[in-house]
Design an enzyme around this catalytic site. Structure first.
Site, PDB file in Angstrom:
ATOM      1  N   GLU A   1      44.317  40.786  41.719  1.00  0.00           N
ATOM      2  CA  GLU A   1      44.337  39.896  40.558  1.00  0.00           C
ATOM      3  C   GLU A   1      45.659  40.043  39.785  1.00  0.00           C
ATOM      4  OE1 GLU A   1      41.143  40.854  37.941  1.00  0.00           O
ATOM      5  OE2 GLU A   1      41.580  39.235  36.514  1.00  0.00           O
TER       6      GLU A   1
ATOM      7  N   ASP B   1      44.408  36.102  27.930  1.00  0.00           N
ATOM      8  CA  ASP B   1      43.419  36.411  26.908  1.00  0.00           C
ATOM      9  C   ASP B   1      43.844  37.403  25.835  1.00  0.00           C
ATOM     10  OD1 ASP B   1      42.167  34.989  28.890  1.00  0.00           O
ATOM     11  OD2 ASP B   1      40.819  36.602  29.486  1.00  0.00           O
TER      12      ASP B   1
HETATM   13  C1  9WN Z   1      37.884  34.633  30.592  1.00  0.00           C
HETATM   14  C2  9WN Z   1      39.391  33.848  35.893  1.00  0.00           C
HETATM   15  C3  9WN Z   1      39.935  34.081  34.493  1.00  0.00           C
HETATM   16  C4  9WN Z   1      41.378  33.549  34.339  1.00  0.00           C
HETATM   17  C5  9WN Z   1      42.006  33.991  33.034  1.00  0.00           C
HETATM   18  C6  9WN Z   1      41.877  35.510  32.921  1.00  0.00           C
HETATM   19  C7  9WN Z   1      40.414  35.914  33.009  1.00  0.00           C
HETATM   20  C8  9WN Z   1      38.288  35.484  31.805  1.00  0.00           C
HETATM   21  C9  9WN Z   1      37.821  36.922  31.635  1.00  0.00           C
HETATM   22  O1  9WN Z   1      39.868  35.478  34.248  1.00  0.00           O
HETATM   23  O2  9WN Z   1      39.719  35.378  31.890  1.00  0.00           O
HETATM   24  O3  9WN Z   1      38.196  33.300  30.840  1.00  0.00           O
HETATM   25  O4  9WN Z   1      36.609  37.152  31.780  1.00  0.00           O
HETATM   26  O5  9WN Z   1      38.632  37.815  31.352  1.00  0.00           O
HETATM   27  O6  9WN Z   1      42.454  35.976  31.741  1.00  0.00           O
HETATM   28  O7  9WN Z   1      43.358  33.598  32.983  1.00  0.00           O
HETATM   29  O8  9WN Z   1      41.379  32.155  34.408  1.00  0.00           O
HETATM   30  O9  9WN Z   1      40.285  34.350  36.841  1.00  0.00           O
END
Ligand code: 9WN
Length: 457
Positions: free
Chosen positions: A415, A180
Site C-alpha cells: 500500500e 487522511d
Molecule cells: C478512508 C482505500 C483508501 C484510500 C485513501 C487512504 C485510505 C481510508 C482509511 O484507504 O483511506 O477512506 O480507512 O484509511 O487514505 O486514500 O482511498 O485505499
C-alpha cells in the site's frame, strides 16, 4: 534492481508484471477491485480510478466495469461516494461501515449503501487514459455512458462545494482529500471539537490489520467520526456549510484533479458528440483560481487554504506538487513547483534512490512509518510523474519512474513504503500500486487496433 531501469526491461520486468496482474486479479470482486482484501474490502472511489488505468493494459473490459460500477452509485446531486459498500460482506468488515453512514436515510442517495463523502475527482483523467490505451467500440460506448456522469460529478464540485466562492471546491473531511492524516490537516483538525473517549464505543477495523503506530491516532478517528456524524445528521446537504461545518479546506491536489478532469473531458467530448469548449473554459478557470487562491509566492509552493481561518496551512506536503498535472499551469508556478520537488524536502532527481515522500523530509515532525505523514505512495508519485512529463521534464519523470519501480521490485505491491528503507508497509496486495506499476511498465499506447500494453521482455 533492473525493473524498467536504464539497463532495459528484463526478467525483473516480467516478474513485476505478473505480480501486478495477479494482485489485481486477486482483488477483483464481481464488478470492482477492492483496494485490499483485509484493510479495505469495499469499493473506493479514487482507488477504482487508478485501478482502471492498470486494468486497461490487461483486462480492458474490467477497466470499464470498474468505473461504471462506481458511477452507478453516484448520488442525484452528482457526488460520487468515496466508498460503495459490498452488501455481501458482514457487519464489521470495515469501520465506519454502512450502518454508521446511513446513506439510505439521505435524499438522493443511490440504492447501494455508500459513504456521503467524495474523493479527488481523478476519474475523467483515468477514463481518458483507459480509452487511449485500449480504444475500441466497446470502450467508446462505455465513455459515452460515463460522460454525463463525469460532467455531473464536476458540476457537483463546482457548485455545491465552492463554499469559499472563489472558483475552487472544498473538502469537508480529511478523507475527501485521500491523504487522511496529512500534516496539512493538523491545524484545521485541531479546531474540530471531539473527545477521544467516543472511540470506546467503536471498534476500529484498521488497527486489526496494520500496526497502530502506522495509522491515524484514536484522536484523529474521534474527529473523523465527529465530522461525518455532523454531515450525516444534516442529511449530507451542502447548503450553508460555511456556517455549520467544522472542517472546510481547499486542497491543491483535489482541485488540480478537478482541473485535469476538465482537460480530460475536453478530449472525451468530441468522441461522444459533445462540445469540448465549456470544458476548456472550466479548466482555465480552475487553474487561474488555484494560482490565485492556493499559490504562496513567498515560499513558491501551493498550500491548502483553511476556509475557517482564511489562511494557507503552513505544512509543506506533497499535495503542493499536484498542480503540476495541469498542462496550463503558468511557467512561474511550474518552475517553483519543480524547484520544490527537487529540493531536499522531496528529493526528485534524474537519479534518485527513493520516490517522493508524502511530507517534507526535513520537517521535524516527519514520520517515516505513519501513513500520510512521511511514507511514499504510488498514486501520488504517478500523478507527479505525469505532471513532470506534461511540462517537458522527461529527465526527472524518468528518475521518478525508476525509483517507483525499484520500490515495488524490492518490496512487492504494498500500500505504501518506508521513504528511506523502501520497506513495504500497510496492505501487502494493494490495488492501485499494482495497477500503476503496470502503467509504468507498459510502453506508450499502441495505435488503435494494434495489440499493445505488454512490455517487451
Ligand atoms: C478512508 C482505500 C483508501 C484510500 C485513501 C487512504 C485510505 C481510508 C482509511 O484507504 O483511506 O477512506 O480507512 O484509511 O487514505 O486514500 O482511498 O485505499
Amino acid at each position: 534492481m533492473s525493473a524498467g531501469g536504464a539497463e532495459g526491461p528484463g526478467a525483473d520486468t516480467e516478474r513485476l508484471w505478473r505480480l501486478a496482474v495477479a494482485t489485481l486479479d486477486g482483488n477483483w470482486e464481481h464488478d470492482h477491485t477492492v483496494p485490499s482484501r483485509t484493510l479495505y474490502p469495499h469499493q473506493w472511489s479514487w482507488d477504482s480510478a487508478f485501478i482502471a488505468v492498470g486494468l486497461a493494459h490487461v483486462r480492458p473490459d474490467r477497466a470499464w466495469r470498474e468505473l461504471e460500477s462506481l458511477f452507478r452509485a453516484q448520488w442525484a446531486d452528482g457526488r460520487v461516494p468515496h466508498i460503495v459498500f459490498n452488501p455481501r460482506l458482514p457487519v464489521g468488515a470495515y469501520f465506519p461501515g454502512p450502518e454508521f453512514w446511513a446513506s439510505d436515510r439521505a435524499d438522493g442517495a443511490p440504492a447501494a449503501a455508500t459513504s456521503g463523502l467524495v474523493q479527488p475527482p481523478v476519474h475523467a483523467l483515468t477514463a481518458w487514459l483507459a480509452y487511449r490505451r485500449a480504444p475500441s467500440d466497446a470502450a467508446r460506448a462505455a465513455l459515452a455512458r460515463l460522460y454525463p456522469r463525469l460532467v455531473a460529478q464536476q458540476r457537483y464540485l463546482a457548485t455545491r462545494r465552492d463554499v469559499g466562492g472563489g472558483g475552487l471546491a472544498c473538502v469537508v473531511h480529511p478523507w475527501e482529500s485521500g491523504l487522511d492524516n496529512s500534516p496539512a490537516w493538523d491545524g484545521p483538525m485541531a479546531a474540530v471539537p471531539a473527545d477521544v473517549a467516543v472511540m470506546r464505543a467503536y471498534r476500529r477495523h484498521d488497527t486489526r490489520h496494520a500496526p497502530a503506530a502506522h495509522r491515524p491516532t484514536d484522536l484523529d478517528y474521534a474527529r473523523y467520526v465527529a465530522i461525518v456524524a455532523g454531515y450525516r445528521d444534516g442529511g449530507y446537504r451542502d447548503d450553508d456549510l460555511g456556517r455549520r461545518h467544522p472542517f472546510l479546506v481547499e486542497c491543491p491536489l483535489f482541485n488540480a484533479a478537478a482541473g485535469a478532469a476538465e482537460h480530460a473531458l475536453a478530449r472525451i467530448a468530441p468522441l461522444v458528440g459533445a462540445d469540448p469548449g465549456p470544458h476548456r473554459e472550466r479548466a482555465a478557470g480552475i487553474t487561474e483560481a488555484l494560482v490565485r487562491r492556493l499559490y504562496d509566492p513567498r515560499t513558491g509552493t501551493f498550500r491548502p487554504r483553511d476556509l475557517r481561518t482564511g489562511r494557507l496551512v503552513p505544512a509543506r506536503t506533497v499535495l503542493g506538487l499536484a498542480p503540476l498535472i495541469l498542462p496550463d499551469l503558468p511557467a512561474p508556478q511550474v518552475a517553483a513547483v519543480v524547484t520544490e520537488a527537487c529540493s531536499a524536502r522531496f528529493g526528485v532527481a534524474r537519479q534518485m534512490d527513493r520516490p517522493l515522500p508524502s511530507y517534507d523530509r526535513t520537517a521535524p515532525d516527519f514520520e517515516p512509518l505513519r501513513y500520510w505523514r512521511g511514507p511514499s505512495w504510488m498514486n501520488i508519485n504517478w500523478l507527479v510523474r505525469r505532471g513532470l512529463l506534461a511540462h517537458g521534464r522527461a529527465d526527472l519523470a524518468d528518475g521518478l519512474r525508476r525509483s517507483m519501480l525499484g520500490l515495488v521490485a524490492g518490496a512487492g505491491c504494498h500500500e505504501y513504503f518506508h521513504p528511506d528503507t523502501g520497506a513495504g508497509l500497510g496492505s501487502p496486495a494493494f490495488g492501485w500500486t499494482a495497477a500503476l506499476v503496470l502503467d509504468l511498465l507498459a510502453r506508450e499506447p499502441a495505435p488503435a487496433g494494434a495489440a499493445g500494453g505488454r512490455p517487451a521482455v
